[in-house]
Design a protein around this motif. Structure first.
Motif, PDB file in Angstrom:
ATOM      1  N   PRO A 114      18.635  38.207  49.926  1.00 17.70           N
ATOM      2  CA  PRO A 114      19.327  39.156  50.786  1.00 17.70           C
ATOM      3  C   PRO A 114      20.143  40.226  50.067  1.00 17.70           C
ATOM      4  O   PRO A 114      20.570  41.178  50.689  1.00 17.70           O
ATOM      5  CB  PRO A 114      20.242  38.262  51.630  1.00 17.70           C
ATOM      6  CG  PRO A 114      20.487  37.079  50.772  1.00 17.70           C
ATOM      7  CD  PRO A 114      19.265  36.874  49.975  1.00 17.70           C
ATOM      8  N   PHE A 115      20.350  40.060  48.747  1.00 19.99           N
ATOM      9  CA  PHE A 115      21.263  40.982  48.081  1.00 19.99           C
ATOM     10  C   PHE A 115      20.547  42.054  47.285  1.00 19.99           C
ATOM     11  O   PHE A 115      21.166  42.887  46.659  1.00 19.99           O
ATOM     12  CB  PHE A 115      22.223  40.200  47.180  1.00 19.99           C
ATOM     13  CG  PHE A 115      22.902  39.102  47.947  1.00 19.99           C
ATOM     14  CD1 PHE A 115      23.843  39.409  48.921  1.00 19.99           C
ATOM     15  CD2 PHE A 115      22.567  37.776  47.742  1.00 19.99           C
ATOM     16  CE1 PHE A 115      24.445  38.394  49.646  1.00 19.99           C
ATOM     17  CE2 PHE A 115      23.175  36.776  48.465  1.00 19.99           C
ATOM     18  CZ  PHE A 115      24.113  37.069  49.428  1.00 19.99           C
ATOM     19  N   ALA A 116      19.217  42.014  47.303  1.00 16.95           N
ATOM     20  CA  ALA A 116      18.448  43.025  46.583  1.00 16.95           C
ATOM     21  C   ALA A 116      17.060  43.113  47.206  1.00 16.95           C
ATOM     22  O   ALA A 116      16.674  42.252  47.988  1.00 16.95           O
ATOM     23  CB  ALA A 116      18.337  42.624  45.111  1.00 16.95           C
ATOM     24  N   GLY A 117      16.314  44.160  46.858  1.00 23.69           N
ATOM     25  CA  GLY A 117      14.967  44.344  47.391  1.00 23.69           C
ATOM     26  C   GLY A 117      15.028  44.779  48.852  1.00 23.69           C
ATOM     27  O   GLY A 117      16.072  45.193  49.360  1.00 23.69           O
ATOM     28  N   GLU A 118      13.880  44.690  49.518  1.00 18.69           N
ATOM     29  CA  GLU A 118      13.793  45.105  50.925  1.00 18.69           C
ATOM     30  C   GLU A 118      14.475  44.079  51.821  1.00 18.69           C
ATOM     31  O   GLU A 118      14.200  42.881  51.696  1.00 18.69           O
ATOM     32  CB  GLU A 118      12.319  45.234  51.351  1.00 18.69           C
ATOM     33  CG  GLU A 118      11.634  46.503  50.850  1.00 18.69           C
ATOM     34  CD  GLU A 118      12.279  47.765  51.375  1.00 18.69           C
ATOM     35  OE1 GLU A 118      12.564  47.825  52.590  1.00 18.69           O
ATOM     36  OE2 GLU A 118      12.559  48.681  50.563  1.00 18.69           O
ATOM     37  N   PRO A 119      15.345  44.499  52.688  1.00 23.26           N
ATOM     38  CA  PRO A 119      15.990  43.522  53.589  1.00 23.26           C
ATOM     39  C   PRO A 119      14.997  43.032  54.640  1.00 23.26           C
ATOM     40  O   PRO A 119      14.003  43.695  54.908  1.00 23.26           O
ATOM     41  CB  PRO A 119      17.105  44.340  54.231  1.00 23.26           C
ATOM     42  CG  PRO A 119      16.635  45.744  54.176  1.00 23.26           C
ATOM     43  CD  PRO A 119      15.809  45.862  52.931  1.00 23.26           C
ATOM     44  N   PRO A 120      15.275  41.860  55.222  1.00 24.77           N
ATOM     45  CA  PRO A 120      14.392  41.367  56.292  1.00 24.77           C
ATOM     46  C   PRO A 120      14.409  42.346  57.471  1.00 24.77           C
ATOM     47  O   PRO A 120      15.483  42.771  57.899  1.00 24.77           O
ATOM     48  CB  PRO A 120      14.999  40.023  56.688  1.00 24.77           C
ATOM     49  CG  PRO A 120      16.401  40.071  56.198  1.00 24.77           C
ATOM     50  CD  PRO A 120      16.401  40.964  54.993  1.00 24.77           C
ATOM     51  N   ALA A 121      13.232  42.712  57.966  1.00 21.85           N
ATOM     52  CA  ALA A 121      13.160  43.764  58.994  1.00 21.85           C
ATOM     53  C   ALA A 121      12.760  43.199  60.359  1.00 21.85           C
ATOM     54  O   ALA A 121      11.841  42.385  60.460  1.00 21.85           O
ATOM     55  CB  ALA A 121      12.155  44.824  58.570  1.00 21.85           C
ATOM     56  N   GLU A 168      19.145  37.681  39.463  1.00 26.72           N
ATOM     57  CA  GLU A 168      18.198  38.376  38.600  1.00 26.72           C
ATOM     58  C   GLU A 168      17.888  39.764  39.162  1.00 26.72           C
ATOM     59  O   GLU A 168      17.867  40.755  38.430  1.00 26.72           O
ATOM     60  CB  GLU A 168      16.907  37.524  38.516  1.00 26.72           C
ATOM     61  CG  GLU A 168      15.997  37.856  37.326  1.00 26.72           C
ATOM     62  CD  GLU A 168      16.699  37.641  35.971  1.00 26.72           C
ATOM     63  OE1 GLU A 168      17.560  36.774  35.869  1.00 26.72           O
ATOM     64  OE2 GLU A 168      16.410  38.421  35.055  1.00 26.72           O
ATOM     65  N   GLN A 169      17.667  39.776  40.476  1.00 30.93           N
ATOM     66  CA  GLN A 169      17.316  41.043  41.123  1.00 30.93           C
ATOM     67  C   GLN A 169      18.499  42.006  41.110  1.00 30.93           C
ATOM     68  O   GLN A 169      18.328  43.208  40.902  1.00 30.93           O
ATOM     69  CB  GLN A 169      16.854  40.808  42.564  1.00 30.93           C
ATOM     70  CG  GLN A 169      15.464  40.226  42.633  1.00 30.93           C
ATOM     71  CD  GLN A 169      15.010  39.997  44.066  1.00 30.93           C
ATOM     72  OE1 GLN A 169      15.836  39.842  44.954  1.00 30.93           O
ATOM     73  NE2 GLN A 169      13.707  39.946  44.260  1.00 30.93           N
ATOM     74  N   VAL A 170      19.680  41.476  41.312  1.00 30.97           N
ATOM     75  CA  VAL A 170      20.889  42.314  41.333  1.00 30.97           C
ATOM     76  C   VAL A 170      21.084  42.982  39.962  1.00 30.97           C
ATOM     77  O   VAL A 170      21.368  44.180  39.866  1.00 30.97           O
ATOM     78  CB  VAL A 170      22.132  41.483  41.717  1.00 30.97           C
ATOM     79  CG1 VAL A 170      23.430  42.228  41.400  1.00 30.97           C
ATOM     80  CG2 VAL A 170      22.078  41.116  43.197  1.00 30.97           C
ATOM     81  N   LYS A 171      20.887  42.205  38.901  1.00 30.86           N
ATOM     82  CA  LYS A 171      21.089  42.749  37.543  1.00 30.86           C
ATOM     83  C   LYS A 171      20.108  43.880  37.263  1.00 30.86           C
ATOM     84  O   LYS A 171      20.438  44.863  36.603  1.00 30.86           O
ATOM     85  CB  LYS A 171      20.925  41.631  36.504  1.00 30.86           C
ATOM     86  CG  LYS A 171      22.140  40.717  36.403  1.00 30.86           C
ATOM     87  CD  LYS A 171      21.869  39.602  35.390  1.00 30.86           C
ATOM     88  CE  LYS A 171      23.091  38.677  35.290  1.00 30.86           C
ATOM     89  NZ  LYS A 171      22.756  37.476  34.497  1.00 30.86           N
ATOM     90  N   ASN A 172      18.849  43.700  37.757  1.00 33.87           N
ATOM     91  CA  ASN A 172      17.796  44.672  37.422  1.00 33.87           C
ATOM     92  C   ASN A 172      17.680  45.814  38.444  1.00 33.87           C
ATOM     93  O   ASN A 172      16.852  46.701  38.263  1.00 33.87           O
ATOM     94  CB  ASN A 172      16.436  43.960  37.349  1.00 33.87           C
ATOM     95  CG  ASN A 172      16.434  42.904  36.245  1.00 33.87           C
ATOM     96  OD1 ASN A 172      17.144  43.053  35.248  1.00 33.87           O
ATOM     97  ND2 ASN A 172      15.674  41.843  36.436  1.00 33.87           N
ATOM     98  N   ASP A 173      18.457  45.785  39.481  1.00 35.88           N
ATOM     99  CA  ASP A 173      18.314  46.804  40.549  1.00 35.88           C
ATOM    100  C   ASP A 173      19.324  47.927  40.333  1.00 35.88           C
ATOM    101  O   ASP A 173      20.525  47.753  40.555  1.00 35.88           O
ATOM    102  CB  ASP A 173      18.523  46.141  41.925  1.00 35.88           C
ATOM    103  CG  ASP A 173      18.045  47.050  43.046  1.00 35.88           C
ATOM    104  OD1 ASP A 173      17.847  46.534  44.163  1.00 35.88           O
ATOM    105  OD2 ASP A 173      17.873  48.283  42.810  1.00 35.88           O
TER     106      ASP A 173
END
Lengths: 440, 281
Positions: A114-121, A168-173
């Motif tokens: 939920p903290f990175a990438g595409e949010p649930p739609a 991981e996603q937060v660091k790389n986003d």
């Protein structure tokens, strides 16, 4: 046949000259439609039962299925699954469901990180006639989503996986604002501080204190999109205005006014002695009934047409029927249905007072059950089911279908079929009792 | 024209009509007299075909039963209850009732004008009935019975509750119809009316026909003797006699007479003799 037409013409003349009767047949429905049309948008209250929603799971992931189950299990909703987006939208457009909730592809994945990438739609579409419920669906879905997040955090194993992936996603986003990234990194490292750190950060970002780019700094755990459920006709797609929604109900009151007046007129003919003249005239008793029925039919069609004409011609109302043909069908079927009601009401009471009381009691119950007084959503489930026996409901449904729901002929078949059935059964019952009394 | 043979009708325990036999000739004005509840309206309702007799038969011009449309075409009815539409004008009422007899619009208008003239309402043709007095409504009620140009007219208490002017008008209209050879059945409890318009009279009470005949026959058979009331300074003296002229001569010859009044028997005395009570009780 001359006698039948004469009786019909005479009854219409009497209706036109009866000012109180004319008021309740034509003016009152207009007042009703205007009144409710004006207040519909401001109406809000909690419905008595779960909101009927259509669920379309296009993701079919574990997360989406769990979310659908959540909605299904909630007291706030009465969910029904549909396979495709169109089926779900159709269910709302036809008035069978209040709203459709479409779980878009990628929902499960977005929910897991939920903290990175595409949010649930999610995509929701609500019945335009039920503006109050539309807002409630939105709020309740938000609540369910947060509950889902809460559930994930209360499962240690699920939460660990989610935290690792998210960190991981937060660091790389690079798209995440620095302040949010810092807060999330801290949060993911210190789960205990989550409950206080994230809202504070979100609060700071939302007020513009901690970030230059407000859009980039906005954090939302999911994405909610609204969609129009109405069928696109030849012209540009258009949401119905509040008067288009309230006019069918107003018209229903007009129909009831005429039916009550004609039902009473048969009793008045009996009590005032004019029925005796009709009965001793060289015409069949069936001609008397057909004359009454024809008069009532013409008067109902006239009143409905008048109200539609007012709605269409007065710029403030801007009633624009989706299909004139369907509207014609709805008017004819509603008129036939209520001629049947008139026939039954005409044989219920022996005196004017009794007949008037019984007729209006019967019509008031029909109006209450059929959504002519209180919107169906505020009724308990059993009453919503019971509404199917009310011809008022089917008259309103057929009119809505023709005016703004954009019903196809196949979709009009049910309400129109019910109304025709009511008309035939009512005529059969009323005429049987009338003939029996005439012979007795 | 109209024949009833041993007609009986009960409502629960009440015998409304008990073995009525009548034969009314074409062109005859027949009066059916009796107090309220005597069974007159029930008889008319059976003749109209609104009620079926429990037993016996009713024929009009050899046809029966009377609820057949071809029989109804030759019947005109002025019911005791005013059978009119208050929100229609007098002419519209008549035109509507005419249409039930298959009469076209032009012909109906012409007939309405004639009938309104007959009952003295031609100047109120376009006025709504709700503005009419009771007497005017009664007159229009009679006109409505005539729109189908019926051969037989059933008039149920046609002058009930009306002013003297309207009563006179209605009686005149009935006399005019008699002149034209219409068959009329006329129920009333007004003796003077019956004496003026009826050729024959039947007296009913408790569902039974107590007497039937011309006025003279009824008075002769049931009216009793003529009363000669002689008033002198000593007081009034009533003499019952079959020869009132002789009694009057004797009284005058005796001298000292202040006033002499001759009271001939009428339908009232016939009814009193038959039932022991007044017709309006």
């Amino acid at each position: 046949m001359r006698a039948t037409f004469s009786i019909a013409a005479k009854d219409i003349s009497l209706l036109v000259r009866d000012r109180p009767g004319l008021f309740f047949s034509a003016a009152f429905p207009l007042i009703y439609a205007i009144f409710f049309g004006s207040i519909f948008s401001g109406m809000s209250s909690k419905p008595a039962s779960g909101i009927k929603v259509a669920i379309v799971d296009l993701d079919q992931s574990e997360g989406s299925r769990a979310f659908a189950r959540d909605i299904d299990d909630s007291d706030a909703f009465e969910a029904q699954a549909f396979a495709t987006r169109d089926e779900g939208l159709d269910a709302v457009r036809k008035g069978r469901r209040t709203a459709v909730v479409i779980i878009e592809p990628g929902f499960g994945k977005g929910l897991a990180s939920p903290f990175a990438g595409e949010p649930p739609a999610l995509t929701i579409g609500a019945d335009p006639a039920r503006g109050a419920e539309s807002g409630m669906v939105e709020g309740l879905l938000t609540e369910r989503l947060f509950t889902r997040f809460q559930a994930m955090f209360t499962d240690p194993a699920q939460a660990r996986d989610m935290v690792r992936t998210s960190l991981e996603q937060v660091k790389n986003d690079d798209a995440i604002a620095p302040l949010t990234k810092g807060v999330l990194t801290t949060f993911l490292g210190q789960l205990d501080a989550f409950a206080t750190a994230l809202p504070e950060a979100m609060d700071k970002e939302s007020t513009g204190d901690g970030v230059d780019d407000g859009e980039a700094g906005t954090f939302s755990p999911f994405k909610l999109t609204k969609v129009d459920v109405l069928r696109q006709n030849d012209g540009p797609a258009r949401r119905p205005n509040s008067f288009e929604i309230s006019f069918p109900q107003g018209i229903a009151w007009g129909i009831m006014g005429v039916a009550a007046g004609f039902g009473l007129s048969l009793v008045v003919e009996r009590t005032r002695g004019t029925m005796l003249r009709l009965r001793v005239a060289p015409i069949a008793p069936a001609s008397v009934l057909l004359g009454k029925a024809l008069g009532c039919f013409i008067a109902i069609v006239g009143v409905m047409s008048l109200l539609i004409a007012v709605g269409v011609t007065v710029p403030a109302f801007s009633v624009r029927p989706a299909s004139w043909t369907m509207l014609g069908v709805a008017i004819v079927c509603s008129a036939i249905g209520f001629v049947g009601i008139m026939m039954i009401s005409s044989v219920l009471g022996r005196t004017e007072a009794a007949a008037s009381g019984i007729t209006w009691a019967m019509l008031t119950i029909m109006a209450m059950l059929g959504g002519g007084m209180v919107p169906l959503m505020f009724m308990p489930p059993w009453m919503q089911t019971a509404s199917n026996i009310s011809p008022v409901k089917w008259a309103i449904t057929s009119l809505e279908g023709a005016i703004w729901r954009g019903y196809t002929p196949a979709e009009m078949a049910l309400p129109c079929g019910v109304l025709l059935g009511v008309g035939l059964v009512g005529f059969a019952i009323g005429s049987t009792i009338f003939m029996r009394r005439a012979e007795g | 024209m109209l024949r009833l043979v041993d007609v009986k009708k009960r409502f629960g325990q009440i015998r409304a009509v008990d073995g009525l036999t009548l034969d009314i000739a074409r062109g005859e004005v027949f009066g059916l007299l009796g107090p309220n509840g005597a069974g007159k309206t029930t008889v008319l309702s059976m003749v109209m075909g609104l009620l079926a007799p429990d037993s016996g038969s009713i024929e009009i011009e050899g046809h029966g039963p009377t609820h057949e449309p071809r029989v109804r075409r030759i019947i005109g009815v002025a019911p005791q209850t005013l059978a009119l539409y208050d929100d229609l004008s007098a002419a519209e009422n008549l035109a509507f009732f005419a249409s039930l007899y298959g009469i076209g619009k032009t012909e109906a208008g012409k007939r309405a004008a004639e009938l309104l003239s007959l009952v003295g309402l031609d100047d109120r043709a376009k006025d709504r009935v709700k503005g009419f007095s009771g007497g005017m409504k009664r007159r229009l009620n009679l006109a409505a019975a005539l729109v189908g140009d019926p051969e037989i007219l059933l008039l149920d208490e046609p002058t009930a509750g009306v002013d003297p002017q309207s009563r006179q008008n209605i009686v005149d209209a009935v006399l005019a119809l008699r002149q034209r050879g219409r068959t009329i059945v006329y129920t009333t409890h007004f003796m003077e009316e019956a004496q003026r318009v009826c050729d024959r009279v039947g007296i009913m009470d408790n569902g039974r026909l107590l007497a039937l005949g011309t006025l003279d026959e009824l008075i002769r058979d049931h009216g009793g003797l003529t009363c000669v009331v002689v008033e002198t300074p000593a007081g009034a003296r009533t003499i019952r006699t079959s020869d009132p002229v002789a009694e009057v001569s004797v009284a005058i010859g005796a001298g000292d007479v202040l006033n002499i009044r001759v009271e001939r028997p009428n339908l009232e005395s016939v009814f009193f003799a038959l039932t022991g009570r007044s017709l309006r009780d």
